[in-house]
Motif scaffolding. Structure first.
Motif, mmCIF file in Angstrom:
data_model
loop_
_atom_site.group_PDB
_atom_site.id
_atom_site.type_symbol
_atom_site.label_atom_id
_atom_site.label_comp_id
_atom_site.label_asym_id
_atom_site.label_seq_id
_atom_site.Cartn_x
_atom_site.Cartn_y
_atom_site.Cartn_z
ATOM 1 N N GLY A 72 0.844 -1.184 0.000
ATOM 2 C CA GLY A 72 0.000 0.000 0.000
ATOM 3 C C GLY A 72 0.880 1.234 0.000
ATOM 4 O O GLY A 72 1.776 1.358 0.838
ATOM 5 N N VAL A 73 0.669 2.117 -0.963
ATOM 6 C CA VAL A 73 1.455 3.340 -1.098
ATOM 7 C C VAL A 73 0.610 4.521 -0.628
ATOM 8 O O VAL A 73 -0.555 4.646 -1.016
ATOM 9 N N LEU A 74 1.169 5.386 0.188
ATOM 10 C CA LEU A 74 0.457 6.561 0.699
ATOM 11 C C LEU A 74 1.179 7.818 0.242
ATOM 12 O O LEU A 74 2.376 8.002 0.525
ATOM 13 N N ILE A 75 0.437 8.680 -0.484
ATOM 14 C CA ILE A 75 1.010 9.874 -1.093
ATOM 15 C C ILE A 75 0.047 11.037 -0.883
ATOM 16 O O ILE A 75 -1.169 10.859 -0.945
ATOM 17 N N ASP A 76 0.590 12.243 -0.669
ATOM 18 C CA ASP A 76 -0.288 13.409 -0.555
ATOM 19 C C ASP A 76 -0.265 14.248 -1.836
ATOM 20 O O ASP A 76 -0.478 15.463 -1.799
ATOM 21 N N HIS A 77 -0.022 13.598 -2.967
ATOM 22 C CA HIS A 77 0.031 14.235 -4.278
ATOM 23 C C HIS A 77 -0.997 13.555 -5.171
ATOM 24 O O HIS A 77 -0.836 12.396 -5.549
ATOM 25 N N ASP A 78 -2.082 14.267 -5.504
ATOM 26 C CA ASP A 78 -3.204 13.662 -6.220
ATOM 27 C C ASP A 78 -2.804 13.026 -7.542
ATOM 28 O O ASP A 78 -3.149 11.877 -7.828
ATOM 29 N N ALA A 79 -2.097 13.781 -8.385
ATOM 30 C CA ALA A 79 -1.767 13.284 -9.721
ATOM 31 C C ALA A 79 -0.869 12.061 -9.648
ATOM 32 O O ALA A 79 -1.030 11.104 -10.424
ATOM 33 N N LEU A 80 0.072 12.044 -8.726
ATOM 34 C CA LEU A 80 0.973 10.902 -8.608
ATOM 35 C C LEU A 80 0.228 9.663 -8.137
ATOM 36 O O LEU A 80 0.443 8.556 -8.660
ATOM 37 N N ALA A 81 -0.657 9.810 -7.160
ATOM 38 C CA ALA A 81 -1.454 8.670 -6.702
ATOM 39 C C ALA A 81 -2.292 8.116 -7.842
ATOM 40 O O ALA A 81 -2.398 6.898 -8.025
ATOM 41 N N SER A 82 -2.894 8.996 -8.638
ATOM 42 C CA SER A 82 -3.693 8.560 -9.781
ATOM 43 C C SER A 82 -2.831 7.836 -10.806
ATOM 44 O O SER A 82 -3.224 6.797 -11.350
ATOM 45 N N ASN A 83 -1.653 8.377 -11.089
ATOM 46 C CA ASN A 83 -0.770 7.742 -12.070
ATOM 47 C C ASN A 83 -0.339 6.350 -11.628
ATOM 48 O O ASN A 83 -0.263 5.422 -12.440
ATOM 49 N N VAL A 84 -0.041 6.202 -10.342
ATOM 50 C CA VAL A 84 0.359 4.885 -9.832
ATOM 51 C C VAL A 84 -0.766 3.870 -10.035
ATOM 52 O O VAL A 84 -0.551 2.768 -10.546
ATOM 53 N N ASN A 85 -1.979 4.237 -9.658
ATOM 54 C CA ASN A 85 -3.092 3.298 -9.785
ATOM 55 C C ASN A 85 -3.433 3.010 -11.237
ATOM 56 O O ASN A 85 -3.764 1.877 -11.601
ATOM 57 N N ASN A 86 -3.355 4.013 -12.106
ATOM 58 C CA ASN A 86 -3.597 3.772 -13.523
ATOM 59 C C ASN A 86 -2.530 2.869 -14.126
ATOM 60 O O ASN A 86 -2.826 2.025 -14.986
ATOM 61 N N ALA A 87 -1.292 3.023 -13.677
ATOM 62 C CA ALA A 87 -0.224 2.151 -14.165
ATOM 63 C C ALA A 87 -0.466 0.715 -13.724
ATOM 64 O O ALA A 87 -0.223 -0.231 -14.489
ATOM 65 N N ILE A 88 -0.950 0.533 -12.506
ATOM 66 C CA ILE A 88 -1.258 -0.813 -12.023
ATOM 67 C C ILE A 88 -2.396 -1.424 -12.829
ATOM 68 O O ILE A 88 -2.346 -2.590 -13.243
ATOM 69 N N LEU A 89 -3.438 -0.658 -13.085
ATOM 70 C CA LEU A 89 -4.562 -1.170 -13.862
ATOM 71 C C LEU A 89 -4.135 -1.521 -15.281
ATOM 72 O O LEU A 89 -4.635 -2.485 -15.870
ATOM 73 N N ALA A 90 -3.201 -0.749 -15.836
ATOM 74 C CA ALA A 90 -2.729 -1.027 -17.194
ATOM 75 C C ALA A 90 -2.036 -2.380 -17.275
ATOM 76 O O ALA A 90 -2.159 -3.092 -18.279
ATOM 77 N N THR A 91 -1.324 -2.767 -16.231
ATOM 78 C CA THR A 91 -0.631 -4.059 -16.259
ATOM 79 C C THR A 91 -1.601 -5.226 -16.241
ATOM 80 O O THR A 91 -1.234 -6.349 -16.607
#
Length: 216
Positions: free
Chosen positions: A97-116
């Motif tokens: 579980g990754v915890l970030i206070d940066h909206d765009a980065l959190a979104s990019n991480v999850n979108n990258a995971i979904l892409a895989t």
């Protein structure tokens, strides 16, 4: 458990939104949690990371001075650093579980995971990465692919335990001298009567849902 009276990373994660990715009841099955933060100031910034197991046992803390050109680069550098530290201490089959206070980065991480997990490797939403962070984004993606399951949650800055480490690295430099630890979390006991919390996405009006399979 958590230092300075802050809640354990697992508790923060379970109560925080996970942008663009489902937040199913199995979130408490994360093996490791990593919180990162980056700071930018004209006089110099810093990077911070805190890693814990699901039972709140601290694995590592990092506080280092840095000179990023802007806040976006600082955030990406911090996550790259935190994942590097975690990768050296966690098995490849770990759920993270990754915890970030940066909206765009959190979104990019999850979108990258979904892409895989998409048959064509396509992200459900565009992933836009600032040009100056592309090197670090490639490193982040490599680390994400090195774990069995990953999901990112967006937390508030004042709740992020990595925030003080990044904003005052000179005051927290002593955390870098803490002994290296490779701590495996205890296996959770099955509880037949336990009712898991509802998806945070549901509580936020469904904005966190996704059209693909989540990392669980």
């Amino acid at each position: 458990m958590a230092a300075h009276g802050r809640p354990a990373l697992r508790d923060l994660f379970d109560e925080s939104p996970t942008p663009h990715i489902a937040h199913p009841p199995r979130t408490h099955h994360r093996d490791f949690y990593v919180a990162t933060d980056g700071s930018f100031r004209d006089a110099g910034g810093g990077l911070g990371a805190v890693i814990e197991t699901r039972d709140g046992t601290r694995v590592a803390r990092v506080a280092t001075a840095d000179t990023p050109p802007d806040n976006n680069v600082a955030e990406y550098r911090a996550l790259h650093l935190g994942l590097d530290v975690l990768a050296a201490r966690a098995p490849r089959d770990a759920a993270v579980g990754v915890l970030i206070d940066h909206d765009a980065l959190a979104s990019n991480v999850n979108n990258a995971i979904l892409a895989t997990r998409h048959p064509d490797g396509k992200s459900p939403r565009p992933v836009t990465v600032p040009t100056a962070t592309q090197y670090h984004w490639r490193g982040i993606q490599a680390r994400l692919n090195g774990f069995d399951e990953v999901r990112a949650a967006r937390i508030d800055s004042d709740q992020n335990p990595a925030h003080p480490l990044a904003n005052a690295p000179e005051q927290y430099y002593h955390v870098n001298r803490e002994p290296d630890r490779c701590v495996l979390p205890e296996t959770p006991e099955a509880t037949a009567t336990e009712f898991p919390p509802p998806s945070r996405a549901d509580r936020n009006g469904g904005s966190g849902g996704s059209g693909g399979r989540a990392s669980d």
